[in-house]
Write an enzyme that holds these catalytic residues in place. Structure first.
Site, PDB file in Angstrom:
ATOM      1  N   GLN A  96      16.808   9.996  43.780  1.00 41.08           N
ATOM      2  CA  GLN A  96      16.273  11.045  42.909  1.00 41.08           C
ATOM      3  C   GLN A  96      15.284  10.434  41.922  1.00 41.08           C
ATOM      4  OE1 GLN A  96      19.649  13.900  41.644  1.00 41.08           O
ATOM      5  NE2 GLN A  96      20.632  11.928  42.014  1.00 41.08           N
ATOM      6  N   VAL A 147      12.141   8.441  40.335  1.00 44.28           N
ATOM      7  CA  VAL A 147      10.693   8.431  40.612  1.00 44.28           C
ATOM      8  C   VAL A 147      10.068   7.130  40.108  1.00 44.28           C
ATOM      9  CG1 VAL A 147      10.525  10.940  40.568  1.00 44.28           C
ATOM     10  CG2 VAL A 147      10.241   9.683  38.429  1.00 44.28           C
ATOM     11  N   ASP A 148      10.947   6.175  39.733  1.00 45.83           N
ATOM     12  CA  ASP A 148      10.464   4.939  39.091  1.00 45.83           C
ATOM     13  C   ASP A 148       9.934   3.903  40.077  1.00 45.83           C
ATOM     14  OD1 ASP A 148      13.959   4.165  38.415  1.00 45.83           O
ATOM     15  OD2 ASP A 148      12.791   3.735  40.218  1.00 45.83           O
ATOM     16  N   HIS A 203      12.264  13.216  44.935  1.00 50.13           N
ATOM     17  CA  HIS A 203      11.628  13.855  43.777  1.00 50.13           C
ATOM     18  C   HIS A 203      10.259  13.273  43.501  1.00 50.13           C
ATOM     19  CE1 HIS A 203      15.840  15.173  42.234  1.00 50.13           C
ATOM     20  NE2 HIS A 203      15.377  15.969  43.169  1.00 50.13           N
ATOM     21  N   CYS A 232      -7.605  22.312  46.666  1.00 51.19           N
ATOM     22  CA  CYS A 232      -7.845  20.885  46.950  1.00 51.19           C
ATOM     23  C   CYS A 232      -6.522  20.209  47.294  1.00 51.19           C
ATOM     24  CB  CYS A 232      -8.448  20.244  45.688  1.00 51.19           C
ATOM     25  SG  CYS A 232      -8.658  18.450  45.815  1.00 51.19           S
ATOM     26  N   THR A 251      24.493   8.725  39.299  1.00 46.70           N
ATOM     27  CA  THR A 251      23.963  10.075  39.159  1.00 46.70           C
ATOM     28  C   THR A 251      25.009  11.020  38.588  1.00 46.70           C
ATOM     29  OG1 THR A 251      22.922  11.954  40.307  1.00 46.70           O
ATOM     30  CG2 THR A 251      24.514  10.676  41.581  1.00 46.70           C
ATOM     31  N   SER A 252      24.526  11.928  37.746  1.00 48.87           N
ATOM     32  CA  SER A 252      25.446  12.921  37.158  1.00 48.87           C
ATOM     33  C   SER A 252      25.706  14.043  38.157  1.00 48.87           C
ATOM     34  CB  SER A 252      24.822  13.510  35.885  1.00 48.87           C
ATOM     35  OG  SER A 252      23.574  14.129  36.221  1.00 48.87           O
TER      36      SER A 252
HETATM   37  C1  BV8 Z   1      14.615  23.480  43.702  1.00 47.34           C
HETATM   38  C2  BV8 Z   1      11.386  14.389  38.979  1.00 47.34           C
HETATM   39  C3  BV8 Z   1      14.078  25.480  44.819  1.00 47.34           C
HETATM   40  C4  BV8 Z   1      10.654  14.684  37.712  1.00 47.34           C
HETATM   41  C5  BV8 Z   1      13.478  15.648  38.848  1.00 47.34           C
HETATM   42  C6  BV8 Z   1      21.220  26.596  38.016  1.00 47.34           C
HETATM   43  C7  BV8 Z   1      22.288  26.029  38.688  1.00 47.34           C
HETATM   44  C8  BV8 Z   1      22.073  25.124  39.729  1.00 47.34           C
HETATM   45  C9  BV8 Z   1      20.775  24.750  40.098  1.00 47.34           C
HETATM   46  C10 BV8 Z   1      19.735  25.297  39.420  1.00 47.34           C
HETATM   47  C11 BV8 Z   1      19.944  26.221  38.381  1.00 47.34           C
HETATM   48  N1  BV8 Z   1      18.744  26.556  37.895  1.00 47.34           N
HETATM   49  C12 BV8 Z   1      17.785  25.905  38.609  1.00 47.34           C
HETATM   50  C13 BV8 Z   1      18.377  25.148  39.531  1.00 47.34           C
HETATM   51  C14 BV8 Z   1      17.692  24.272  40.524  1.00 47.34           C
HETATM   52  C15 BV8 Z   1      17.205  23.013  39.824  1.00 47.34           C
HETATM   53  C16 BV8 Z   1      18.351  22.252  39.219  1.00 47.34           C
HETATM   54  O1  BV8 Z   1      19.127  21.633  39.912  1.00 47.34           O
HETATM   55  N2  BV8 Z   1      18.444  22.309  37.874  1.00 47.34           N
HETATM   56  C17 BV8 Z   1      19.523  21.608  37.192  1.00 47.34           C
HETATM   57  C18 BV8 Z   1      19.002  21.071  35.864  1.00 47.34           C
HETATM   58  C19 BV8 Z   1      20.664  22.607  36.984  1.00 47.34           C
HETATM   59  N3  BV8 Z   1      16.610  22.214  40.865  1.00 47.34           N
HETATM   60  C20 BV8 Z   1      15.301  22.329  41.101  1.00 47.34           C
HETATM   61  O2  BV8 Z   1      14.539  22.993  40.447  1.00 47.34           O
HETATM   62  C21 BV8 Z   1      14.795  21.549  42.319  1.00 47.34           C
HETATM   63  N4  BV8 Z   1      14.039  22.429  43.136  1.00 47.34           N
HETATM   64  O3  BV8 Z   1      15.751  23.777  43.629  1.00 47.34           O
HETATM   65  O4  BV8 Z   1      13.697  24.193  44.376  1.00 47.34           O
HETATM   66  C22 BV8 Z   1      12.830  26.100  45.233  1.00 47.34           C
HETATM   67  C23 BV8 Z   1      12.674  26.399  46.562  1.00 47.34           C
HETATM   68  C24 BV8 Z   1      11.506  26.997  46.938  1.00 47.34           C
HETATM   69  C25 BV8 Z   1      10.506  27.262  46.009  1.00 47.34           C
HETATM   70  C26 BV8 Z   1      10.668  26.908  44.678  1.00 47.34           C
HETATM   71  C27 BV8 Z   1      11.847  26.317  44.267  1.00 47.34           C
HETATM   72  C28 BV8 Z   1      13.908  20.423  41.866  1.00 47.34           C
HETATM   73  C29 BV8 Z   1      14.735  19.406  41.152  1.00 47.34           C
HETATM   74  C30 BV8 Z   1      13.897  18.148  40.923  1.00 47.34           C
HETATM   75  C31 BV8 Z   1      13.569  18.001  39.455  1.00 47.34           C
HETATM   76  N5  BV8 Z   1      12.888  16.724  39.243  1.00 47.34           N
HETATM   77  N6  BV8 Z   1      12.821  14.460  38.760  1.00 47.34           N
HETATM   78  C32 BV8 Z   1      10.804  13.589  36.708  1.00 47.34           C
HETATM   79  O5  BV8 Z   1      11.596  12.657  36.919  1.00 47.34           O
HETATM   80  O6  BV8 Z   1      10.104  13.644  35.678  1.00 47.34           O
HETATM   81  S1  BV8 Z   1      15.090  15.694  38.490  1.00 47.34           S
HETATM   82  C33 BV8 Z   1      15.448  14.390  37.486  1.00 47.34           C
HETATM   83  O7  BV8 Z   1      16.629  14.708  36.806  1.00 47.34           O
HETATM   84  C34 BV8 Z   1      15.791  13.151  38.252  1.00 47.34           C
HETATM   85  O8  BV8 Z   1      14.963  12.943  39.341  1.00 47.34           O
HETATM   86  C35 BV8 Z   1      17.219  13.370  38.648  1.00 47.34           C
HETATM   87  O9  BV8 Z   1      17.312  14.096  39.820  1.00 47.34           O
HETATM   88  C36 BV8 Z   1      17.712  14.233  37.540  1.00 47.34           C
HETATM   89  C37 BV8 Z   1      18.547  13.398  36.617  1.00 47.34           C
HETATM   90  O10 BV8 Z   1      19.757  13.234  37.285  1.00 47.34           O
HETATM   91  P1  BV8 Z   1      20.423  11.798  37.394  1.00 47.34           P
HETATM   92  O11 BV8 Z   1      19.554  10.907  38.179  1.00 47.34           O
HETATM   93  O12 BV8 Z   1      21.795  12.024  37.866  1.00 47.34           O
HETATM   94  O13 BV8 Z   1      20.394  11.263  35.906  1.00 47.34           O
HETATM   95  P2  BV8 Z   1      21.320  11.723  34.700  1.00 47.34           P
HETATM   96  O14 BV8 Z   1      20.693  11.208  33.480  1.00 47.34           O
HETATM   97  O15 BV8 Z   1      21.638  13.184  34.833  1.00 47.34           O
HETATM   98  O16 BV8 Z   1      22.689  10.947  34.970  1.00 47.34           O
HETATM   99  C38 BV8 Z   1      22.695   9.537  34.955  1.00 47.34           C
HETATM  100  C39 BV8 Z   1      24.039   9.125  35.479  1.00 47.34           C
HETATM  101  O17 BV8 Z   1      24.101   7.710  35.524  1.00 47.34           O
HETATM  102  C40 BV8 Z   1      25.196   9.579  34.597  1.00 47.34           C
HETATM  103  O18 BV8 Z   1      26.237  10.076  35.427  1.00 47.34           O
HETATM  104  C41 BV8 Z   1      25.639   8.287  33.898  1.00 47.34           C
HETATM  105  O19 BV8 Z   1      27.017   8.283  33.636  1.00 47.34           O
HETATM  106  C42 BV8 Z   1      25.302   7.261  34.938  1.00 47.34           C
HETATM  107  N7  BV8 Z   1      25.023   5.907  34.446  1.00 47.34           N
HETATM  108  C43 BV8 Z   1      24.456   5.548  33.260  1.00 47.34           C
HETATM  109  N8  BV8 Z   1      24.318   4.200  33.228  1.00 47.34           N
HETATM  110  C44 BV8 Z   1      24.778   3.721  34.429  1.00 47.34           C
HETATM  111  C45 BV8 Z   1      25.232   4.816  35.204  1.00 47.34           C
HETATM  112  N9  BV8 Z   1      25.749   4.663  36.428  1.00 47.34           N
HETATM  113  C46 BV8 Z   1      25.815   3.409  36.922  1.00 47.34           C
HETATM  114  N10 BV8 Z   1      25.396   2.311  36.243  1.00 47.34           N
HETATM  115  C47 BV8 Z   1      24.883   2.435  35.000  1.00 47.34           C
HETATM  116  N11 BV8 Z   1      24.486   1.338  34.328  1.00 47.34           N
END
Ligand code: BV8
Length: 337
Positions: free
Chosen positions: A125, A127-128, A145, A158, A273-274
């Site tokens: 997930q 993008v780094d 992503h 385009c 991932t969360s």
């Molecule tokens: C889509 C790129 C449909 C950009 C990203 C309501 C309910 C359910 C779903 C939805 C809803 N409303 C909308 C939705 C869909 C939505 C979604 O899921 N929203 C969420 C917020 C609820 N999804 C979308 O919009 C996706 N598209 O569904 O399209 C569609 C179909 C047709 C036409 C139109 C639309 C698109 C989703 C992609 C978004 N882009 N990234 C950018 O990066 O700038 S998402 C971005 O956030 C990341 O890429 C990643 O996916 C996400 C963050 O999640 P994590 O990677 O898990 O990071 P997080 O900080 O949350 O957690 C970190 C974890 O690591 C924690 O658990 C922590 O404990 C742990 N940790 C910390 N340190 C460590 C560790 N673990 C191990 N070692 C460590 N040292």
């Protein structure tokens, strides 16, 4: 053997992993037995895997940029309303991602991607670009992503797209948005052997994170932002990432589906991932519904999983960058021999 509750360790190499195995041995032994029998494995990677490379997660305390919630900036609306703000956010992320280096967790997955006779793919997930830079086999790495280093034209007419653009800053106006993201450095690591987790208690150093969060965002004109080199009407370029509300790249999704449907997946590694973002989070259920097992590598894991009370699920609590090489050793070490 009653180990001291806490043993202050200055660095990982001081840790005798046999002690850790003692603490996690049942889960680790069971997991590694399954790993060795597995023929088809998927890794689902999130921001937590890049923490050890110095990059912030989305939901952790660092999930802010200049007091903006990162998630609020990763949307088409944010870009439409204030492309200068969003480009400053992505310029900062491009700079920090380029400064970061792949860590041992990225390298462990890269080694796994090259194990002969193993059907494996990484769905990241992130993008780094760190998985791609770790030497991961490009044929089984899916950046679902997108990437900070892809640029796309915003004009509907385009289809200009540029990959692997590592230029920072992209335009003079975006200079000095690349302040350092300095995670507060760990001074000591404490390992609690009595529990089954590898807790890391970080004593904060007296240095605080150096990031001028309060430096005001610059007001930038669109003409000062990255422009499409092809369009005559000077359309804006945007980061080649998938924003919330945008669909994921269909070809990649189809290829992942083909893999998932090509036979039961034995194991999914759920790393840093969360699991809050759809559709990425749906892959875990898909594997488990096929009868596969899951192994979670995270600093924050439900105690029920850690106690082995959730069927077909192992939990390894700690830094994914440290745990993955240890957990995957039976396959990646064998491959090195
Ligand atoms: C889509 C790129 C449909 C950009 C990203 C309501 C309910 C359910 C779903 C939805 C809803 N409303 C909308 C939705 C869909 C939505 C979604 O899921 N929203 C969420 C917020 C609820 N999804 C979308 O919009 C996706 N598209 O569904 O399209 C569609 C179909 C047709 C036409 C139109 C639309 C698109 C989703 C992609 C978004 N882009 N990234 C950018 O990066 O700038 S998402 C971005 O956030 C990341 O890429 C990643 O996916 C996400 C963050 O999640 P994590 O990677 O898990 O990071 P997080 O900080 O949350 O957690 C970190 C974890 O690591 C924690 O658990 C922590 O404990 C742990 N940790 C910390 N340190 C460590 C560790 N673990 C191990 N070692 C460590 N040292």
């Amino acid at each position: 053997m009653q180990l001291n509750k806490f043993i202050g360790i200055t660095d990982l190499q001081d840790i005798d992993f046999s002690f850790c195995n003692y603490a996690m041995s049942k889960a680790l032994t069971e997991f590694q037995e399954h790993l060795k029998q597995s023929r088809r494995i998927v890794a689902l990677v999130g921001a937590g895997l890049s923490v050890s490379s110095g990059l912030p997660t989305f939901r952790g305390a660092e999930g802010l940029w200049k007091n903006f919630n990162m998630i609020d900036l990763a949307t088409p609306d944010a870009f439409y309303i204030d492309p200068g703000l969003v480009w400053q956010f992505y310029s900062w992320r491009r700079h920090n991602a380029l400064k970061a280096k792949p860590n041992a967790g990225h390298h462990a997955l890269a080694q796994l991607s090259k194990v002969p006779d193993l059907e494996f793919l990484t769905i990241t997930q992130n993008v780094d670009g760190l998985s791609a830079r770790s030497g991961h086999n490009k044929n089984n790495l899916y950046e679902i992503h997108g990437s900070l280093f892809t640029l796309k034209c915003t004009s509907f007419m385009c289809n200009y797209i540029e990959k692997d653009n590592m230029k920072v800053p992209l335009t003079p106006a975006l200079r000095d948005t690349e302040f350092e993201y300095q995670p507060v450095r760990r001074k000591r690591r404490m390992i609690d052997y009595d529990s089954i987790t590898m807790e890391q208690t970080e004593e904060l150093t007296d240095e605080v994170a150096i990031s001028p969060q309060f430096v005001p965002v610059k007001e930038l004109n669109e003409k000062d932002l990255p422009q499409c080199p092809v369009c005559q009407d000077g359309s804006l370029l945007r980061p080649g990432v998938v924003w919330f509300g945008e669909s994921l790249p269909l070809q990649e999704l189809n290829e992942i589906d083909d893999f998932m449907e090509g036979g039961p997946v034995d194991l999914i590694l759920v790393i840093g991932t969360s699991g809050t973002v759809y559709p990425a989070n749906s892959y875990v259920d898909r594997v488990m519904l096929q009868g596969g097992k899951a192994a979670i590598f995270n600093t924050d894991i439900d105690d029920k999983i850690l106690r082995g009370e959730v069927a077909n699920t192992w939990g390894f609590k700690g830094d994914g960058a440290e745990l993955l090489p240890l957990a995957l050793r039976p396959l990646i070490e064998k491959d090195e021999q």
